[in-house]
Design an enzyme around this catalytic site. Structure first.
Site, PDB file in Angstrom:
ATOM      1  N   HIS A 167       0.829  -1.224   0.000  1.00 34.31           N
ATOM      2  CA  HIS A 167       0.000   0.000   0.000  1.00 34.31           C
ATOM      3  C   HIS A 167       0.859   1.267   0.000  1.00 34.31           C
ATOM      4  CE1 HIS A 167      -3.301  -2.722   1.328  1.00 34.31           C
ATOM      5  NE2 HIS A 167      -2.325  -3.267   2.032  1.00 34.31           N
ATOM      6  N   SER A 288      15.727  22.433 -14.887  1.00 33.64           N
ATOM      7  CA  SER A 288      14.540  23.255 -15.108  1.00 33.64           C
ATOM      8  C   SER A 288      14.993  24.611 -15.629  1.00 33.64           C
ATOM      9  CB  SER A 288      13.787  23.419 -13.788  1.00 33.64           C
ATOM     10  OG  SER A 288      13.008  24.590 -13.825  1.00 33.64           O
ATOM     11  N   LYS A 294      16.826  22.068  -9.699  1.00 32.97           N
ATOM     12  CA  LYS A 294      16.100  20.849 -10.078  1.00 32.97           C
ATOM     13  C   LYS A 294      16.956  19.838 -10.833  1.00 32.97           C
ATOM     14  CE  LYS A 294      11.813  20.610 -10.331  1.00 32.97           C
ATOM     15  NZ  LYS A 294      10.829  19.843  -9.587  1.00 32.97           N
ATOM     16  N   GLU A 301       9.911   9.510 -16.394  1.00 33.35           N
ATOM     17  CA  GLU A 301       8.517   9.958 -16.568  1.00 33.35           C
ATOM     18  C   GLU A 301       7.995   9.589 -17.949  1.00 33.35           C
ATOM     19  OE1 GLU A 301       8.026  14.189 -14.983  1.00 33.35           O
ATOM     20  OE2 GLU A 301      10.169  13.821 -14.808  1.00 33.35           O
TER      21      GLU A 301
END
Ligand code: ARG
Length: 470
Positions: A167, A288, A294, A301
């Site tokens: 979970h 970024s 970043k 992704e």
């Protein structure tokens, strides 16, 4: 008057234009032509034609001289395409007619004999099968390389502790090696689906002709053998209309892309500040344009997202095939783009995952510290109460729950409770309990087959290498 005009003057196709007075409209050509994508099957098309030609010559259906001229001409066409000098024409519809028309330019009349005893219907079915077979072999190779990287890293991290989740809540400590080997098993099942698909695919449609077979004395065993097929297909109608192999390919591709997306999702999470388990190398991170701090895991992704394209490809072809009557229908031309796109997508995703996992580093200190959070050794405590103190498991579960509650109110871990505090809940507890409470003790004790104990994982990595990398 019109009937005396040559095909060239009327614009009718030189290949099938015999009964046509005029050529196709621009719109007809636009919807009909597949050369923009099926040019990718040029090597398969030429291999199929060479096998067919050699068979025609051997069977005496065409002369030896014509056979030789055709084979030589096909080699020249192949070289032109490979060199990038070949002029693909939409007016010639597809790869089959482009190759044949160029062959005619190169060798003249003999080229017209190549299409004896075959049709574009068995030709294209053969080409697509050969292309899918090549893609299956390539994917298998790619997955093997990814498995090799994961096995290597798993062996190195067999004893490094991290939280195991259910979970997405800390459940029980496991080792990083164990976690990585879970993906090796997943990808191993993908590879076994690839083998299944390849084995079932491997019959040759060539010689089924348009749909009914042919009156020429062809040798389908010979062409099947020359193209690496196990046998010719048994039914000519089925041969030209079957795309099960393409559906199976896309099905296994869809499952594989599910696996890659799961791995990618964990990569994204692990690279976040919140998890902080993993760091990708610079060459697999992006910055970024506004936030200088970043390091984004864009590749992961994208792997996560690209599963959508592969599912789309499977859906496309299922929908194309649904309700299609026997035998060939032009609908079948719509098989190629989903196949090509799914394969291209998977090749880049597998390579990207391989690159990411080759160089990624893990914050082992953080992972281990995190493994101790969330009372992750509660099961070890309950098991100990059963083993050492003879409590029924249900009661042990209850006692442990009470101890977790106590630790929670005190804001400490289970191992930080004093013996007196523990005994206030269950008088049978003695100091031996501390031997099972640390995360190290916990993973070391998981020695059942397939469990996470570091010695198990070391063995499992070796065994996985034997099973998958030979
Ligand atoms: N480009 C066609 C395809 O991909 C080749 C077969 C055409 N056959 C035909 N009878 N028009 O399916």
């Amino acid at each position: 008057m019109t009937s005396k005009k040559s095909k060239k003057e009327t614009g009718a196709s030189s290949i099938w234009g015999g009964r046509f007075a005029g050529g196709p409209s621009a719109l007809m050509e636009k919807i009909n032509a597949s050369i923009a994508f099926d040019h990718r099957m040029f090597a398969e098309d030429i291999a199929g034609s060479k096998a067919h030609c050699a068979m025609l010559a051997r069977q005496g259906i065409i002369s030896k001289e014509d056979g030789k001229a055709i084979l030589g001409g096909l080699d020249s066409v192949l070289r032109e395409i490979e060199a990038g000098t070949f002029d693909f024409k939409a007016s010639l519809e597809d790869i089959h007619m482009n190759v044949e028309a160029r062959l005619a330019e190169l060798i003249g009349e003999a080229a017209g004999r190549l299409h004896t005893a075959r049709s574009r219907n068995d030709q294209v079915a053969t080409d697509v099968k050969l292309w899918v077979r090549g893609a299956l072999d390539g994917l298998d190779e790619g997955l093997k390389t990814l498995q090799a990287v994961l096995i290597d890293r798993a062996a190195a991290h067999a004893g490094d502790i991290m939280p195991g989740f259910t979970h997405l809540q800390s459940a029980q400590p496991v080792t990083l090696g164990h976690h990585l080997l879970a993906y090796v098993e997943m990808l191993g099942r993908d590879r076994s689906r690839i083998r299944d698909c390849r084995a079932r695919l491997n019959t040759s449609p060539l010689g089924a002709a348009a749909l009914a077979g042919t009156s020429f004395p062809i040798d389908r065993e010979m062409t099947a053998g020359a193209l690496g097929f196990d046998a010719p297909t048994a039914n000519s109608l089925d041969a030209v209309s079957d795309r099960d192999f393409a559906l199976e390919f896309l099905s296994l591709a869809a499952i594989l892309s599910v696996h890659l997306s799961r791995m990618a999702e964990e990569t994204v999470m692990w690279c976040s500040d919140q998890f902080g388990f993993m760091r990708l190398t610079d060459d697999f991170s992006t910055g970024s344009s506004i936030m200088p701090q970043k390091r984004n895991p864009d590749a992961a992704e994208l792997v996560r997202a690209k599963a959508g394209r592969v599912f789309g490809a499977l859906n496309t072809l299922l929908t194309v095939m649904k309700g299609l009557p026997l035998a060939y229908g032009k609908d079948l031309q719509e098989d190629k783009e989903p196949l090509f796109d799914a394969a291209d997508t998977l090749f880049v995703c597998i390579a990207a995952m391989t690159g990411m996992y080759e160089g990624a580093t893990f914050d082992l200190v953080r992972m281990k510290a995190d493994a101790a959070r969330g009372f992750s050794t509660a099961t070890d405590l309950a098991d100990w109460l059963v083993r050492a103190k003879g409590l029924p498991f249900r009661q042990a579960h209850h006692v442990t729950g009470a101890l977790v509650k106590l630790a929670e109110t005190k804001g400490c871990g289970l191992e930080d409770l004093s013996l007196e505090e523990m005994q206030s809940v269950e008088s049978a507890i003695n100091k031996d309990v501390y031997n099972v409470l640390g995360v190290e003790n916990s993973v070391k004790s998981r020695v059942s087959f397939g469990g996470t104990a570091p010695d198990n994982v070391r063995k499992a990595a070796k065994e996985a290498a034997k099973r998958f990398l030979k």
